[in-house]
Design an enzyme around this catalytic site. Structure first.
Site, mmCIF file in Angstrom:
data_model
loop_
_atom_site.group_PDB
_atom_site.id
_atom_site.type_symbol
_atom_site.label_atom_id
_atom_site.label_comp_id
_atom_site.label_asym_id
_atom_site.label_seq_id
_atom_site.Cartn_x
_atom_site.Cartn_y
_atom_site.Cartn_z
ATOM 1 N N SER A 8 34.819 -15.227 11.630
ATOM 2 C CA SER A 8 33.985 -16.032 10.724
ATOM 3 C C SER A 8 34.561 -17.435 10.568
ATOM 4 C CB SER A 8 33.915 -15.332 9.366
ATOM 5 O OG SER A 8 33.499 -13.983 9.532
ATOM 6 N N SER A 9 35.897 -17.507 10.466
ATOM 7 C CA SER A 9 36.552 -18.810 10.314
ATOM 8 C C SER A 9 36.384 -19.641 11.579
ATOM 9 C CB SER A 9 38.042 -18.610 10.012
ATOM 10 O OG SER A 9 38.658 -19.843 9.689
ATOM 11 N N ASP A 29 30.860 -13.922 5.805
ATOM 12 C CA ASP A 29 32.121 -14.626 5.539
ATOM 13 C C ASP A 29 32.133 -16.064 6.046
ATOM 14 O OD1 ASP A 29 34.766 -12.069 5.722
ATOM 15 O OD2 ASP A 29 33.645 -12.929 4.042
ATOM 16 N N LYS A 31 41.562 -15.960 5.595
ATOM 17 C CA LYS A 31 41.335 -15.847 4.143
ATOM 18 C C LYS A 31 41.856 -14.501 3.676
ATOM 19 C CE LYS A 31 37.874 -12.671 4.536
ATOM 20 N NZ LYS A 31 37.980 -11.232 4.136
ATOM 21 N N LEU A 49 40.710 -10.546 7.722
ATOM 22 C CA LEU A 49 41.167 -11.918 7.486
ATOM 23 C C LEU A 49 40.077 -12.951 7.779
ATOM 24 C CD1 LEU A 49 44.675 -11.541 9.198
ATOM 25 C CD2 LEU A 49 44.230 -11.591 6.738
HETATM 26 C C1 LIG Z 1 34.376 -7.696 3.625
HETATM 27 C C2 LIG Z 1 34.266 -9.191 3.651
HETATM 28 O O1 LIG Z 1 35.056 -9.715 4.689
HETATM 29 C C3 LIG Z 1 34.781 -9.765 2.341
HETATM 30 O O2 LIG Z 1 35.023 -11.126 2.441
HETATM 31 C C4 LIG Z 1 32.841 -9.629 3.892
HETATM 32 O O3 LIG Z 1 32.000 -9.142 2.888
HETATM 33 C C5 LIG Z 1 32.324 -9.196 5.255
HETATM 34 O O4 LIG Z 1 31.899 -10.362 5.907
HETATM 35 P P1 LIG Z 1 31.556 -10.319 7.484
HETATM 36 O O5 LIG Z 1 32.638 -9.602 8.200
HETATM 37 O O6 LIG Z 1 31.183 -11.705 7.877
HETATM 38 O O7 LIG Z 1 30.279 -9.382 7.476
HETATM 39 P P2 LIG Z 1 29.007 -9.493 8.422
HETATM 40 O O8 LIG Z 1 29.475 -9.678 9.818
HETATM 41 O O9 LIG Z 1 28.041 -10.441 7.828
HETATM 42 O O10 LIG Z 1 28.418 -8.022 8.199
HETATM 43 C C6 LIG Z 1 28.955 -6.918 8.871
HETATM 44 C C7 LIG Z 1 28.327 -5.692 8.213
HETATM 45 O O11 LIG Z 1 28.972 -5.489 6.933
HETATM 46 C C8 LIG Z 1 28.009 -5.094 5.962
HETATM 47 N N1 LIG Z 1 28.043 -6.062 4.843
HETATM 48 C C9 LIG Z 1 28.673 -7.273 4.962
HETATM 49 C C10 LIG Z 1 28.728 -8.115 3.862
HETATM 50 C C11 LIG Z 1 28.108 -7.718 2.661
HETATM 51 N N2 LIG Z 1 28.117 -8.523 1.565
HETATM 52 N N3 LIG Z 1 27.486 -6.514 2.580
HETATM 53 C C12 LIG Z 1 27.460 -5.680 3.650
HETATM 54 O O12 LIG Z 1 26.896 -4.570 3.543
HETATM 55 C C13 LIG Z 1 26.665 -5.036 6.667
HETATM 56 O O13 LIG Z 1 26.469 -3.708 7.077
HETATM 57 C C14 LIG Z 1 26.867 -5.896 7.890
HETATM 58 O O14 LIG Z 1 26.046 -5.471 8.952
HETATM 59 N N1 LIG Z 2 35.905 -15.719 17.896
HETATM 60 C C1 LIG Z 2 36.013 -14.450 17.428
HETATM 61 N N2 LIG Z 2 37.144 -14.056 16.820
HETATM 62 C C2 LIG Z 2 37.241 -12.779 16.311
HETATM 63 N N3 LIG Z 2 36.280 -11.845 16.368
HETATM 64 C C3 LIG Z 2 35.136 -12.213 16.995
HETATM 65 C C4 LIG Z 2 34.946 -13.510 17.541
HETATM 66 N N4 LIG Z 2 33.709 -13.579 18.049
HETATM 67 C C5 LIG Z 2 33.145 -12.375 17.846
HETATM 68 N N5 LIG Z 2 33.986 -11.532 17.225
HETATM 69 C C6 LIG Z 2 33.672 -10.139 16.825
HETATM 70 O O1 LIG Z 2 33.557 -10.139 15.392
HETATM 71 C C7 LIG Z 2 34.232 -9.008 14.853
HETATM 72 C C8 LIG Z 2 34.716 -9.311 13.469
HETATM 73 O O2 LIG Z 2 35.523 -10.437 13.551
HETATM 74 P P1 LIG Z 2 36.301 -10.993 12.278
HETATM 75 O O3 LIG Z 2 37.633 -11.440 12.783
HETATM 76 O O4 LIG Z 2 35.465 -11.948 11.546
HETATM 77 O O5 LIG Z 2 36.441 -9.758 11.318
HETATM 78 P P2 LIG Z 2 37.648 -9.464 10.379
HETATM 79 O O6 LIG Z 2 38.877 -10.157 10.856
HETATM 80 O O7 LIG Z 2 37.673 -7.997 10.218
HETATM 81 O O8 LIG Z 2 37.289 -10.165 9.035
HETATM 82 P P3 LIG Z 2 36.539 -9.557 7.803
HETATM 83 O O9 LIG Z 2 36.666 -8.073 7.882
HETATM 84 O O10 LIG Z 2 37.189 -10.174 6.634
HETATM 85 O O11 LIG Z 2 35.132 -10.009 8.031
HETATM 86 C C9 LIG Z 2 35.377 -8.740 15.838
HETATM 87 O O12 LIG Z 2 35.733 -7.381 15.796
HETATM 88 C C10 LIG Z 2 34.771 -9.155 17.181
HETATM 89 O O13 LIG Z 2 34.157 -8.031 17.801
#
Ligand SMILES: C[C@](O)(CO)[C@H](O)COP(=O)(O)OP(=O)(O)OC[C@H]1O[C@@H](n2ccc(N)nc2=O)[C@H](O)[C@@H]1O
Ligand SMILES: Nc1ncnc2c1ncn2[C@@H]1O[C@H](COP(=O)(O)OP(=O)(O)OP(=O)(O)O)[C@@H](O)[C@H]1O
Length: 282
Positions: A107-108, A140, A15, A103
Site C-alpha cells: 500500500s505504501s 491502506d 506503518k 506493515l
Molecule cells: C488491516 C489493515 O492493514 C489495517 O491498517 C487494513 O485495514 C487492510 O488494508 P489493505 O491491506 O489495504 O486491505 P485491502 O487490500 O483493501 O483489502 C484486503 C481485504 O481485506 C478486507 N478488508 C480490508 C479493509 C477493511 N477495512 N475491511 C475489510 O474487510 C476485505 O476482505 C478486502 O478484500
Molecule cells: N509492491 C508490492 N509490495 C508488496 N506487496 C505487493 C506489492 N504489489 C502487490 N502486492 C501484493 O499485495 C499483498 C499485500 O501487500 P501489503 O504489503 O500491502 O500487505 P501487508 O504488508 O500485509 O500490509 P497490511 O496487512 O497492513 O495491509 C502482498 O501479499 C502481495 O501479494
C-alpha cells in the site's frame, strides 16, 4: 523539504497500527475500523526513469507477484488513466518491507508512486483527490498519501490527525505471510467493539481485534506476541499481522529487548516518524 526529481530516491515507509478496533461492517463486506496509523523509518524505496513511449514498466518485479498486478504498476496506470497523461515511466522498487506483514508495504509503495509521478509528470492532482484514487487500490493506500500520523475511521480513509510522542519500536517478523482477507473474513472476528471519540484516544489505549484470529491461525504470530508481551505491556500485532511490535520511550531499552530475542526470532528497531517523508510534496 528535500528536493526530489527523476532518479531521486522516493521512500515508502511502513506503518504500525497503534490499536485497531473493528466497529462494524458495510453492506459490501468491508469492515468499519478505528485505528491510529504511525509511520516508522523502515521503508521500501522507489526510483523512476522517464519514458517517452507512454508505457509503465517495473524494472524490478517481485518474485511471485506478476508485474501487471504489482501495486506500483497499478498505481502508475491509474494516475495515467485518471489524468489522461501520455508520459510513461520505468519503476525501480527496492523492496525491504516484508509482504503480508501488516506493515502496509504494498500500500505504501502504491501511495509513493501516486505522489511521485503526480510530481514528476506535473499532473498536479490535489492530495485529497489522490487519496480517493488510492482508496480504489486498497484500504491502506489513502493514509500513506495523506502523509500524517492519524486516527483513521471508515474503512481507513477518514482522518483526524494526531500528534504522537517520539518512540522507538521493536518489531518482530514471524516467518509467515498473513492474508488480510482471510483474517477479516473469519466468522469469529469481533466486529462490534464500541466506537470511541478520536479526541479521547491516548497512546497506549486500545487493542487489535484482528489479533485473536491471526494468532489462532498462525501459531508463529502467537509465539512472537507471547514473548514480546513478557518484555513490554505495549506489545501488539500490527494490521492483520504477521508482525508484532512494542514501543519504548528510549532506544537503549528497545535495543536491550532486541538483544534478548530468542534464537530464531527475527526482529529490528524502527523510530516513529513525526510525518511521512513525502507529506509536503506537491
Ligand atoms: C488491516 C489493515 O492493514 C489495517 O491498517 C487494513 O485495514 C487492510 O488494508 P489493505 O491491506 O489495504 O486491505 P485491502 O487490500 O483493501 O483489502 C484486503 C481485504 O481485506 C478486507 N478488508 C480490508 C479493509 C477493511 N477495512 N475491511 C475489510 O474487510 C476485505 O476482505 C478486502 O478484500
Ligand atoms: N509492491 C508490492 N509490495 C508488496 N506487496 C505487493 C506489492 N504489489 C502487490 N502486492 C501484493 O499485495 C499483498 C499485500 O501487500 P501489503 O504489503 O500491502 O500487505 P501487508 O504488508 O500485509 O500490509 P497490511 O496487512 O497492513 O495491509 C502482498 O501479499 C502481495 O501479494
Amino acid at each position: 523539504m528535500t528536493h526530489r526529481d527523476w532518479n531521486s530516491d522516493w521512500p515508502a515507509p511502513a506503518k504500525l497500527n497503534l490499536f485497531l478496533h473493528v466497529v462494524g461492517r458495510r453492506a459490501d463486506g468491508y469492515h468499519l475500523l478505528q485505528t491510529v496509523f504511525r509511520f516508522i523509518d523502515r521503508c521500501d524505496t522507489l526510483r523512476f526513469s522517464p519514458r517517452s513511449d507512454g508505457r509503465i514498466e517495473l524494472a524490478t518485479p517481485i518474485p511471485g507477484v506478476p508485474a501487471d498486478s504489482d501495486l506500483t504498476v497499478r498505481a502508475a496506470r491509474l494516475l495515467q488513466q485518471h489524468t489522461g497523461c501520455r508520459q510513461g515511466a520505468t519503476l525501480h522498487l527496492d523492496k525491504r518491507l516484508p509482504m503480508g506483514g501488516g506493515l502496509g508495504g504494498g500500500s505504501s509503495d502504491a501511495a509513493t508512486v501516486l505522489l511521485a509521478l503526480n510530481h514528476l509528470w506535473q499532473t498536479r492532482v490535489p492530495r485529497a483527490e489522490l487519496e480517493r484514487l488510492g482508496l480504489t487500490l486498497g484500504a491502506d493506500v489513502p493514509v500513506f498519501v495523506h502523509g500524517r500520523n492519524t486516527f483513521a475511521e471508515g474503512v481507513g480513509e477518514a482522518f483526524t490527525d494526531v500528534e504522537l510522542p517520539p518512540a522507538t519500536y521493536l518489531v518482530l517478523h514471524p516467518e509467515v505471510q498473513v492474508p488480510t482477507a482471510a483474517i477479516f473474513g473469519a466468522p469469529e472476528l469481533r466486529r462490534d467493539t464500541p466506537a470511541i471519540r478520536p479526541a479521547d484516544w491516548r497512546p497506549g489505549d486500545g487493542h487489535n481485534d484482528l489479533e485473536a484470529v491471526a494468532c489462532a491461525r498462525f501459531p508463529a504470530v502467537a509465539e512472537h506476541l507471547d514473548w514480546l508481551r513478557r518484555q513490554s505491556p505495549t506489545a501488539m500485532m500490527t494490521g492483520s499481522g504477521a508482525c508484532v511490535f512494542a514501543s519504548f520511550a528510549d532506544r537503549a531499552a528497545a535495543a536491550a529487548a532486541l538483544a534478548a530475542c530468542p534464537a530464531g526470532m527475527n526482529g529490528w528497531l524502527a523510530d516513529g516518524l513525526p510525518f511521512h517523508p513525502l507529506a509536503e510534496i506537491v
